[in-house]
Write a protein that holds these residues in place. Structure first.
Motif, PDB file in Angstrom:
ATOM      1  N   THR A 258       0.810  -1.218   0.000  1.00  0.00           N
ATOM      2  CA  THR A 258       0.000   0.000   0.000  1.00  0.00           C
ATOM      3  C   THR A 258       0.845   1.270   0.000  1.00  0.00           C
ATOM      4  O   THR A 258       0.345   2.338  -0.356  1.00  0.00           O
ATOM      5  CB  THR A 258      -0.950   0.025   1.213  1.00  0.00           C
ATOM      6  OG1 THR A 258      -0.192  -0.207   2.407  1.00  0.00           O
ATOM      7  CG2 THR A 258      -2.030  -1.035   1.089  1.00  0.00           C
ATOM      8  N   VAL A 259       2.105   1.185   0.385  1.00  0.00           N
ATOM      9  CA  VAL A 259       3.001   2.351   0.382  1.00  0.00           C
ATOM     10  C   VAL A 259       4.112   2.117  -0.635  1.00  0.00           C
ATOM     11  O   VAL A 259       4.843   1.133  -0.558  1.00  0.00           O
ATOM     12  CB  VAL A 259       3.604   2.601   1.784  1.00  0.00           C
ATOM     13  CG1 VAL A 259       4.610   3.746   1.737  1.00  0.00           C
ATOM     14  CG2 VAL A 259       2.498   2.904   2.788  1.00  0.00           C
ATOM     15  N   SER A 260       4.228   3.028  -1.579  1.00  0.00           N
ATOM     16  CA  SER A 260       5.265   2.903  -2.605  1.00  0.00           C
ATOM     17  C   SER A 260       6.476   3.783  -2.327  1.00  0.00           C
ATOM     18  O   SER A 260       7.567   3.524  -2.829  1.00  0.00           O
ATOM     19  CB  SER A 260       4.692   3.256  -3.982  1.00  0.00           C
ATOM     20  OG  SER A 260       4.111   4.551  -3.975  1.00  0.00           O
ATOM     21  N   LYS A 261       6.298   4.836  -1.510  1.00  0.00           N
ATOM     22  CA  LYS A 261       7.410   5.738  -1.188  1.00  0.00           C
ATOM     23  C   LYS A 261       7.087   6.459   0.108  1.00  0.00           C
ATOM     24  O   LYS A 261       5.927   6.805   0.354  1.00  0.00           O
ATOM     25  CB  LYS A 261       7.633   6.750  -2.312  1.00  0.00           C
ATOM     26  CG  LYS A 261       8.782   7.720  -2.057  1.00  0.00           C
ATOM     27  CD  LYS A 261       8.892   8.758  -3.173  1.00  0.00           C
ATOM     28  CE  LYS A 261       9.987   9.777  -2.862  1.00  0.00           C
ATOM     29  NZ  LYS A 261      10.043  10.852  -3.886  1.00  0.00           N
ATOM     30  N   ILE A 262       8.106   6.682   0.931  1.00  0.00           N
ATOM     31  CA  ILE A 262       7.946   7.441   2.175  1.00  0.00           C
ATOM     32  C   ILE A 262       8.860   8.656   2.137  1.00  0.00           C
ATOM     33  O   ILE A 262      10.070   8.522   1.923  1.00  0.00           O
ATOM     34  CB  ILE A 262       8.276   6.585   3.414  1.00  0.00           C
ATOM     35  CG1 ILE A 262       7.314   5.403   3.528  1.00  0.00           C
ATOM     36  CG2 ILE A 262       8.213   7.441   4.686  1.00  0.00           C
ATOM     37  CD1 ILE A 262       7.645   4.448   4.665  1.00  0.00           C
ATOM     38  N   ASP A 263       8.294   9.838   2.319  1.00  0.00           N
ATOM     39  CA  ASP A 263       9.080  11.052   2.547  1.00  0.00           C
ATOM     40  C   ASP A 263       9.061  11.334   4.039  1.00  0.00           C
ATOM     41  O   ASP A 263       7.981  11.457   4.635  1.00  0.00           O
ATOM     42  CB  ASP A 263       8.487  12.247   1.796  1.00  0.00           C
ATOM     43  CG  ASP A 263       8.864  12.255   0.334  1.00  0.00           C
ATOM     44  OD1 ASP A 263       9.690  11.421  -0.070  1.00  0.00           O
ATOM     45  OD2 ASP A 263       8.324  13.098  -0.410  1.00  0.00           O
ATOM     46  N   LYS A 264      10.224  11.443   4.642  1.00  0.00           N
ATOM     47  CA  LYS A 264      10.326  11.679   6.084  1.00  0.00           C
ATOM     48  C   LYS A 264      11.099  12.962   6.334  1.00  0.00           C
ATOM     49  O   LYS A 264      12.186  13.161   5.790  1.00  0.00           O
ATOM     50  CB  LYS A 264      11.033  10.505   6.773  1.00  0.00           C
ATOM     51  CG  LYS A 264      11.131  10.653   8.286  1.00  0.00           C
ATOM     52  CD  LYS A 264      11.872   9.487   8.916  1.00  0.00           C
ATOM     53  CE  LYS A 264      13.372   9.586   8.697  1.00  0.00           C
ATOM     54  NZ  LYS A 264      14.110   8.538   9.447  1.00  0.00           N
ATOM     55  N   HIS A 265      10.530  13.830   7.162  1.00  0.00           N
ATOM     56  CA  HIS A 265      11.182  15.083   7.524  1.00  0.00           C
ATOM     57  C   HIS A 265      11.275  15.157   9.048  1.00  0.00           C
ATOM     58  O   HIS A 265      10.257  15.087   9.741  1.00  0.00           O
ATOM     59  CB  HIS A 265      10.384  16.284   7.010  1.00  0.00           C
ATOM     60  CG  HIS A 265      10.158  16.268   5.526  1.00  0.00           C
ATOM     61  ND1 HIS A 265      11.002  16.884   4.642  1.00  0.00           N
ATOM     62  CD2 HIS A 265       9.179  15.682   4.784  1.00  0.00           C
ATOM     63  CE1 HIS A 265      10.561  16.696   3.408  1.00  0.00           C
ATOM     64  NE2 HIS A 265       9.454  15.971   3.468  1.00  0.00           N
TER      65      HIS A 265
END
Length: 275
Positions: A258-265
């Motif tokens: 269900t998640v193809s990419k994670i952006d983390k800040h």
């Protein structure tokens, strides 16, 4: 709590425990108390606004505008608390930016902001030095925004008590992209039916959780969490990854992929932030 085994009976028990935690969260949290998850009117909307400073940006000018013009104007029309953040020293993103979280009671309230600001004489006076800067003296390169609608698991933003008193606090803003709308909706379903109670049990405190309505990275969901300090953040995520309920939930077949990419800040609050 027992670590779930591979047999289906224990898996069912683990999911039931997760569901029970979610029930406790929904009825005990001040954020969700009294909210009807099927009533869209109870769900807040959020603008996540990122000022991309670029090579010639003027962070001090943007800070002055936000602190002395925009936030007071938003508060006058009962929009708040407004969060303002900058990348932490250990953030891995390479763009200088200022991130602003603007909560609203509805999408219409966000859509009407510019009109209301243009009709606010106090705002126009306070913002004059910022607004009068021209193309050769622009304080930022661009503004990137997304609008979110709050999810059933957390229909309203919540700043935990005592947060603003802790100068060591850190935040994480995470954006989970999905490959298509079906998978994006399944990730939302995963949050609504088990993931948030595991957050809470692991020491991860959500401030808001929302699904993107418009934005440059849809379909996605975006959420902000807060921690007493960076060590607590790292320990909380270690606890989450090891949590027995997460071991069950992440292996539910329908949630795979269900998640193809994670952006983390990793973020720190500006001194004038209201979150």
């Amino acid at each position: 709590m027992k670590t779930p085994s591979r047999n289906s009976f224990v898996t069912t028990i683990g999911l039931a425990a997760t569901a029970s935690l979610l029930t406790l969260f929904l009825f005990a949290s001040p954020v969700t108390r009294g909210a009807d998850p099927n009533n869209q009117a109870t769900k807040q909307h959020y603008e996540i606004r990122t000022y991309l400073l670029g090579e010639d940006g003027d962070a001090a000018a943007v800070d002055h505008y936000l602190q002395h013009a925009l936030i007071p104007a938003l508060n006058r029309i009962e929009i708040g608390p407004v969060g303002v953040f900058a990348p932490a020293a250990n953030d891995t993103n390479d763009r200088d930016s200022i991130i602003v979280v603007i909560p609203a009671d509805s999408a219409d309230q966000l859509a009407s902001l510019q009109t209301r600001l243009q009709n606010d004489a106090q705002y126009l006076a306070d913002a004059k030095p910022y607004l009068e800067r021209g193309p050769q003296d622009a304080p930022y390169a661009r503004i990137s925004s997304e609008m979110l609608v709050a999810m059933d698991c957390m229909p309203k933003l919540n700043v935990p008590a005592g947060t603003l008193d802790n100068d060591d606090r850190v935040y994480e803003l995470r954006l989970y992209e999905s490959a298509n709308e079906r998978l994006g909706n399944l990730k939302v379903d995963m949050f609504n039916n088990g993931e948030v109670p595991i957050f809470l049990d692991s020491g991860i405190a959500p401030v808001f959780i929302g699904q993107a309505v418009v934005g440059p990275q849809t379909p996605n969901l975006t959420y902000l969490t807060v921690y007493p300090n960076d060590d607590a953040r790292l320990k909380a995520w270690d606890a989450f990854r090891a949590h027995p309920d997460w071991q069950v939930l992440k292996n539910v077949a329908k949630y795979k992929g269900t998640v193809s990419k994670i952006d983390k800040h990793v973020l720190v609050a500006k001194p004038y932030s209201q979150m």
